[in-house]
Design a protein around this motif. Structure first.
Motif, short mmCIF file in Angstrom:
data_model
loop_
_atom_site.label_atom_id
_atom_site.label_comp_id
_atom_site.label_asym_id
_atom_site.label_seq_id
_atom_site.Cartn_x
_atom_site.Cartn_y
_atom_site.Cartn_z
N PHE A 126 0.83 -1.20 0.00
CA PHE A 126 0.00 0.00 0.00
C PHE A 126 0.86 1.25 0.00
O PHE A 126 0.60 2.20 -0.75
CB PHE A 126 -0.93 0.02 1.22
N HIS A 127 1.90 1.27 0.82
CA HIS A 127 2.79 2.44 0.87
C HIS A 127 3.47 2.66 -0.48
O HIS A 127 3.64 3.81 -0.92
CB HIS A 127 3.82 2.29 1.99
N LEU A 128 3.83 1.58 -1.16
CA LEU A 128 4.44 1.73 -2.48
C LEU A 128 3.41 2.22 -3.50
O LEU A 128 3.73 3.04 -4.36
CB LEU A 128 5.03 0.39 -2.94
N ALA A 129 2.19 1.71 -3.40
CA ALA A 129 1.13 2.16 -4.31
C ALA A 129 0.84 3.64 -4.11
O ALA A 129 0.60 4.39 -5.07
CB ALA A 129 -0.14 1.34 -4.08
N LEU A 130 0.89 4.08 -2.86
CA LEU A 130 0.70 5.50 -2.54
C LEU A 130 1.81 6.32 -3.20
O LEU A 130 1.56 7.38 -3.78
CB LEU A 130 0.72 5.67 -1.02
N ALA A 131 3.04 5.82 -3.10
CA ALA A 131 4.17 6.53 -3.70
C ALA A 131 4.05 6.58 -5.22
O ALA A 131 4.42 7.59 -5.85
CB ALA A 131 5.48 5.86 -3.30
N ARG A 132 3.52 5.52 -5.83
CA ARG A 132 3.39 5.50 -7.29
C ARG A 132 2.43 6.57 -7.80
O ARG A 132 2.51 6.99 -8.95
CB ARG A 132 2.95 4.11 -7.76
N LEU A 133 1.53 7.03 -6.93
CA LEU A 133 0.60 8.09 -7.32
C LEU A 133 1.33 9.40 -7.63
O LEU A 133 0.79 10.27 -8.32
CB LEU A 133 -0.44 8.33 -6.23
N ALA A 134 2.55 9.54 -7.12
CA ALA A 134 3.33 10.75 -7.37
C ALA A 134 3.90 10.78 -8.78
O ALA A 134 4.36 11.82 -9.25
CB ALA A 134 4.47 10.85 -6.35
N GLU A 135 3.90 9.62 -9.44
CA GLU A 135 4.43 9.48 -10.80
C GLU A 135 5.88 9.95 -10.92
O GLU A 135 6.23 10.75 -11.77
CB GLU A 135 3.54 10.21 -11.82
N ASN A 136 6.71 9.43 -10.02
CA ASN A 136 8.15 9.68 -10.09
C ASN A 136 8.85 8.36 -9.82
O ASN A 136 8.90 7.89 -8.68
CB ASN A 136 8.57 10.74 -9.07
N ARG A 137 9.38 7.74 -10.87
CA ARG A 137 9.92 6.39 -10.74
C ARG A 137 11.17 6.35 -9.86
O ARG A 137 11.43 5.33 -9.20
CB ARG A 137 10.22 5.80 -12.11
N PHE A 138 11.93 7.44 -9.81
CA PHE A 138 13.12 7.44 -8.97
C PHE A 138 12.75 7.40 -7.49
O PHE A 138 13.40 6.74 -6.68
CB PHE A 138 14.00 8.65 -9.28
N LEU A 139 11.69 8.13 -7.14
CA LEU A 139 11.21 8.11 -5.76
C LEU A 139 10.72 6.70 -5.40
O LEU A 139 11.04 6.17 -4.33
CB LEU A 139 10.10 9.14 -5.59
N VAL A 140 9.96 6.08 -6.29
CA VAL A 140 9.42 4.75 -6.03
C VAL A 140 10.55 3.72 -5.93
O VAL A 140 10.53 2.85 -5.05
CB VAL A 140 8.42 4.34 -7.13
#
Length: 221
Positions: A126-140
């Motif tokens: 879930f935390h990773l899915a939340l991060a993917r909402l930012a649309e920044n692959r380096f952050l993910v």
């Protein structure tokens, strides 16, 4: 064939390490792993190299061992995690999304999980899915490499049903705030959520320290 066996060996070893079925500091001989996993040394060697890149195992001479649990490293990991996740929810909220199907589905699965291992794995996703909402692959990618260092330590945490319910409610609220475009409030809540998680985990590790040592685990204060 070798590629599929490598993936199978990687997933099985990773699962055992994260669930503490392979103890921190435990030696990992290729011969022993052959018998444990039922595959040859070539895929085992490739799987170990991949796990070493993730920081879950460490090279030791010609062999490997499971990386120890280091409380100072855990603190550093949580500090970085808070920065990454707070940034992620700010950026995600700025996108003014109407829905987040992956994150919403994972929350539902967390609620329905029947055991701790499944619940922890789904909460991490879930935390990773939340991060993917930012649309920044380096952050993910950065968060994906960081979370396994924290995940396995969670198995020594005696989290009460009330604590798990509170964590679930906080997950729900963080996602609601993102979808409402409230980035700063979402960042504040995710930071507080992670601070509480770290304090609970640190206390559990300190209480379990002698017991982990008695089991042969390597834990560094």
């Amino acid at each position: 064939m070798v590629a599929s066996q490598t993936e199978e060996a990687y997933r099985e070893l990773r699962s055992r390490i994260l669930a503490l079925r392979l103890r921190p500091g435990e030696s990992l001989s290729e011969r022993r792993l052959e018998g444990l996993l039922g595959v040859s040394r070539t895929p085992i060697r490739a799987a170990l190299e991949r796990l070493a890149q993730e920081g879950l195992v460490r090279r030791e001479g010609r062999g490997y061992r499971v990386a120890p649990l280091d409380l100072d490293e855990l603190a550093e990991a949580f500090r970085l995690r808070a920065v990454l996740e707070a940034t992620a929810v700010r950026w995600a909220a700025a996108r003014r999304l109407q829905e987040a199907p992956e994150a919403q589905a994972l929350l539902k699965r967390v609620e329905e999980a029947v055991d701790l291992e499944a619940e922890l794995a789904l909460a991490t996703e879930f935390h990773l899915a939340l991060a993917r909402l930012a649309e920044n692959r380096f952050l993910v990618e950065a968060l994906s490499r960081l979370l396994p260092q924290i995940y396995r330590a969670r198995f020594v945490e005696a989290l009460s049903p009330e604590g798990r319910a509170q964590a679930y409610r906080e997950h729900q609220r963080i996602l609601e705030l993102v979808l409402q475009g409230e980035g700063e409030e979402a960042a504040r809540l995710v930071t507080a959520h992670l601070e509480r998680a770290y304090l609970r985990l640190r206390e559990s590790l300190e209480r379990s320290y002698r017991g982990l040592l008695a089991l042969g685990a390597e834990v560094r204060p």
